[in-house]
Design a protein around this motif. Structure first.
Motif, mmCIF file in Angstrom:
data_model
loop_
_atom_site.group_PDB
_atom_site.id
_atom_site.type_symbol
_atom_site.label_atom_id
_atom_site.label_comp_id
_atom_site.label_asym_id
_atom_site.label_seq_id
_atom_site.Cartn_x
_atom_site.Cartn_y
_atom_site.Cartn_z
ATOM 1 N N GLU A 148 47.595 -37.529 -61.487
ATOM 2 C CA GLU A 148 46.755 -36.357 -61.625
ATOM 3 C C GLU A 148 46.262 -35.887 -60.253
ATOM 4 N N SER A 149 46.358 -34.595 -60.040
ATOM 5 C CA SER A 149 45.961 -34.043 -58.740
ATOM 6 C C SER A 149 45.621 -32.578 -58.958
ATOM 7 N N SER A 150 45.176 -31.921 -57.897
ATOM 8 C CA SER A 150 44.903 -30.497 -58.059
ATOM 9 C C SER A 150 46.209 -29.756 -58.335
ATOM 10 N N ALA A 151 47.334 -30.298 -57.830
ATOM 11 C CA ALA A 151 48.626 -29.643 -58.075
ATOM 12 C C ALA A 151 49.016 -29.717 -59.550
ATOM 13 N N SER A 152 48.791 -30.877 -60.162
ATOM 14 C CA SER A 152 49.158 -30.989 -61.579
ATOM 15 C C SER A 152 48.262 -30.082 -62.421
ATOM 16 N N PHE A 153 47.027 -29.953 -61.998
ATOM 17 C CA PHE A 153 46.089 -29.073 -62.699
ATOM 18 C C PHE A 153 46.522 -27.609 -62.579
ATOM 19 N N GLU A 154 46.875 -27.229 -61.343
ATOM 20 C CA GLU A 154 47.346 -25.865 -61.082
ATOM 21 C C GLU A 154 48.626 -25.568 -61.871
ATOM 22 N N LEU A 155 49.515 -26.549 -61.898
ATOM 23 C CA LEU A 155 50.775 -26.390 -62.620
ATOM 24 C C LEU A 155 50.509 -26.139 -64.102
ATOM 25 N N ALA A 156 49.540 -26.881 -64.649
ATOM 26 C CA ALA A 156 49.211 -26.743 -66.067
ATOM 27 C C ALA A 156 48.635 -25.356 -66.362
ATOM 28 N N GLN A 157 47.785 -24.883 -65.459
ATOM 29 C CA GLN A 157 47.197 -23.548 -65.648
ATOM 30 C C GLN A 157 48.264 -22.464 -65.646
ATOM 31 N N LEU A 158 49.173 -22.594 -64.692
ATOM 32 C CA LEU A 158 50.248 -21.622 -64.548
ATOM 33 C C LEU A 158 51.166 -21.637 -65.774
ATOM 34 N N ALA A 159 51.466 -22.850 -66.244
ATOM 35 C CA ALA A 159 52.337 -22.986 -67.407
ATOM 36 C C ALA A 159 51.694 -22.350 -68.636
ATOM 37 N N THR A 160 50.394 -22.542 -68.780
ATOM 38 C CA THR A 160 49.684 -21.966 -69.919
ATOM 39 C C THR A 160 49.723 -20.438 -69.846
ATOM 40 N N GLN A 161 49.488 -19.908 -68.645
ATOM 41 C CA GLN A 161 49.543 -18.445 -68.491
ATOM 42 C C GLN A 161 50.929 -17.902 -68.815
ATOM 43 N N ALA A 162 51.951 -18.594 -68.321
ATOM 44 C CA ALA A 162 53.327 -18.134 -68.550
ATOM 45 C C ALA A 162 53.662 -18.194 -70.041
ATOM 46 N N MET A 163 53.214 -19.253 -70.688
ATOM 47 C CA MET A 163 53.483 -19.403 -72.125
ATOM 48 C C MET A 163 52.739 -18.323 -72.913
ATOM 49 N N GLU A 164 51.478 -18.095 -72.565
ATOM 50 C CA GLU A 164 50.701 -17.067 -73.271
ATOM 51 C C GLU A 164 51.330 -15.688 -73.095
ATOM 52 N N HIS A 165 51.756 -15.415 -71.873
ATOM 53 C CA HIS A 165 52.388 -14.127 -71.608
ATOM 54 C C HIS A 165 53.640 -13.956 -72.468
ATOM 55 N N HIS A 166 54.451 -15.013 -72.523
ATOM 56 C CA HIS A 166 55.696 -14.942 -73.297
ATOM 57 C C HIS A 166 55.408 -14.737 -74.787
ATOM 58 N N ILE A 167 54.448 -15.480 -75.298
ATOM 59 C CA ILE A 167 54.138 -15.398 -76.725
ATOM 60 C C ILE A 167 53.596 -14.007 -77.078
ATOM 61 N N GLU A 168 52.737 -13.486 -76.234
ATOM 62 C CA GLU A 168 52.191 -12.142 -76.463
ATOM 63 C C GLU A 168 53.287 -11.090 -76.517
ATOM 64 N N ARG A 169 54.183 -11.175 -75.542
ATOM 65 C CA ARG A 169 55.271 -10.200 -75.465
ATOM 66 C C ARG A 169 56.170 -10.321 -76.695
ATOM 67 N N ARG A 170 56.365 -11.559 -77.123
ATOM 68 C CA ARG A 170 57.211 -11.818 -78.259
ATOM 69 C C ARG A 170 56.573 -11.269 -79.543
ATOM 70 N N LEU A 171 55.271 -11.499 -79.688
ATOM 71 C CA LEU A 171 54.583 -11.006 -80.879
ATOM 72 C C LEU A 171 54.620 -9.485 -80.912
ATOM 73 N N ARG A 172 54.471 -8.869 -79.742
ATOM 74 C CA ARG A 172 54.528 -7.406 -79.685
ATOM 75 C C ARG A 172 55.896 -6.895 -80.110
ATOM 76 N N SER A 173 56.957 -7.545 -79.639
ATOM 77 C CA SER A 173 58.281 -7.039 -79.979
ATOM 78 C C SER A 173 58.599 -7.301 -81.448
ATOM 79 N N VAL A 174 58.101 -8.389 -81.983
ATOM 80 C CA VAL A 174 58.296 -8.646 -83.409
ATOM 81 C C VAL A 174 57.598 -7.552 -84.215
#
Ligand SMILES: [Zn+2]
Length: 239
Positions: free
Chosen positions: A206-232
Motif C-alpha cells: 500500500e502506498s500513495s501510488a496504489s491509492f491514486e491508482l484506485a481512484q483513477l480506476a474508479t473514475q474510469a469505471m464510473e465514466h464507462h458505466i455512465e456512458r454505457r447507461l446513456r447509450s442503452v
C-alpha cells in the motif's frame, strides 16, 4: 417451461413478497439472469444460504418470460472467508457491482463470468491494494475501452507522461495535458496492470501510488458505466 443448468456467481438479491427473493446471477453461458428463489425467506432454506451475493453456484433454472425460477442450487465455493474481512468484502461487492452494471440480461458473456470468478478467487487468496483497481482496468480492457498507457493520447510521445484523461482514455504528456496529474509510480503500475505484468503490480504494498491508482480506476469505471447507461437508454427507450 424449459429447464437449464449453468454455473454462475450471485451478484445481488432482493426481497419479493413475503417469502421469496429475486436473485441476479452472472452465469457462464446465459449472461446475466434474474430468477425467483421461492420460499427461501420463510424457513432456514438451504437454497437461500447458497444464494448470498458472491456465492459461486451450479444452478438449475426454469426459463420464464421475464424472470426465471430457481429449481436447484449447488454451492461451488463460498465467499464466506471474505465476510470476515470488511475491506475485502467491500472490494468483492465492488467487483459484483461493476459486473452487474456492465453485463446485460441474457446476453451470453462468458468472459465477464470468468473475470468475476478469477477476481473473487484472487481476492480471497491475496492481499493487495492493487486488486480492485486491477480488476477495473482489466474489465475496461475486456469491454474494448483499454486505456492507452504507453504513449500520449494527444501526440503519441512516450516521454514525460504526466497526466491521465479519463474521457480521452489514456495518458498525456505535459503539452497535451487535460486530465488529472499522475505520478511516475502510478504510470508504472498502470503499465504493469495492462501490460501483462499483473503479478508484479499485485505485489505492490500500500502506498500513495496504489491509492491514486484506485481512484483513477474508479473514475474510469464510473465514466464507462455512465456512458454505457446513456447509450442503452438512447437505443432502448424502454429501459
Ligand atoms: Zn502529448
Amino acid at each position: 417451461m424449459s429447464l437449464y443448468r449453468d454455473k454462475g456467481v450471485v451478484l445481488r438479491s432482493y426481497k419479493l413478497g413475503e417469502s421469496d427473493r429475486i436473485v441476479v446471477i452472472m452465469t457462464e453461458n446465459f449472461g446475466k439472469v434474474r430468477a425467483v428463489a421461492k420460499g427461501v425467506r420463510k424457513t432456514k432454506s438451504k437454497i437461500g444460504a447458497r444464494l448470498e451475493p458472491m456465492s459461486h453456484v451450479d444452478i438449475q433454472l426454469y426459463r420464464g418470460r421475464e424472470l426465471d425460477t430457481v429449481s436447484q442450487v449447488e454451492s461451488m465455493g463460498s465467499a464466506a472467508r471474505l465476510h470476515n474481512n470488511l475491506e475485502k468484502l467491500s472490494q468483492g461487492m465492488s467487483m459484483l457491482e461493476a459486473v452487474d452494471m456492465i453485463a446485460e440480461d441474457r446476453q451470453p458473456s462468458a468472459h465477464l463470468y470468468r473475470m468475476l470468478v478469477g477476481g473473487l478467487t484472487a481476492l480471497m487468496e491475496q492481499d493487495s491494494p492493487v486488486m480492485l483497481p486491477a480488476f477495473y482496468w482489466k474489465l475496461l480492457a475486456a469491454e474494448g475501452v483499454r486505456p492507452q498507457v504507453r504513449n500520449c493520447i494527444g501526440c503519441n510521445t512516450e516521454e514525460g507522461l504526466v497526466a491521465f484523461d479519463v474521457v480521452g482514455g489514456g495518458v498525456q504528456c505535459r503539452n497535451c495535458r487535460t486530465g488529472v496529474s499522475i505520478s511516475e509510480p502510478v504510470l508504472l503500475l498502470l503499465q504493469q496492470v495492462l501490460g501483462g505484468m499483473l503479478i508484479t503490480a499485485l505485489a505492490q504494498s500500500e502506498s500513495s501510488a496504489s491509492f491514486e491508482l484506485a481512484q483513477l480506476a474508479t473514475q474510469a469505471m464510473e465514466h464507462h458505466i455512465e456512458r454505457r447507461l446513456r447509450s442503452v437508454a438512447m437505443f432502448n427507450p424502454r429501459h
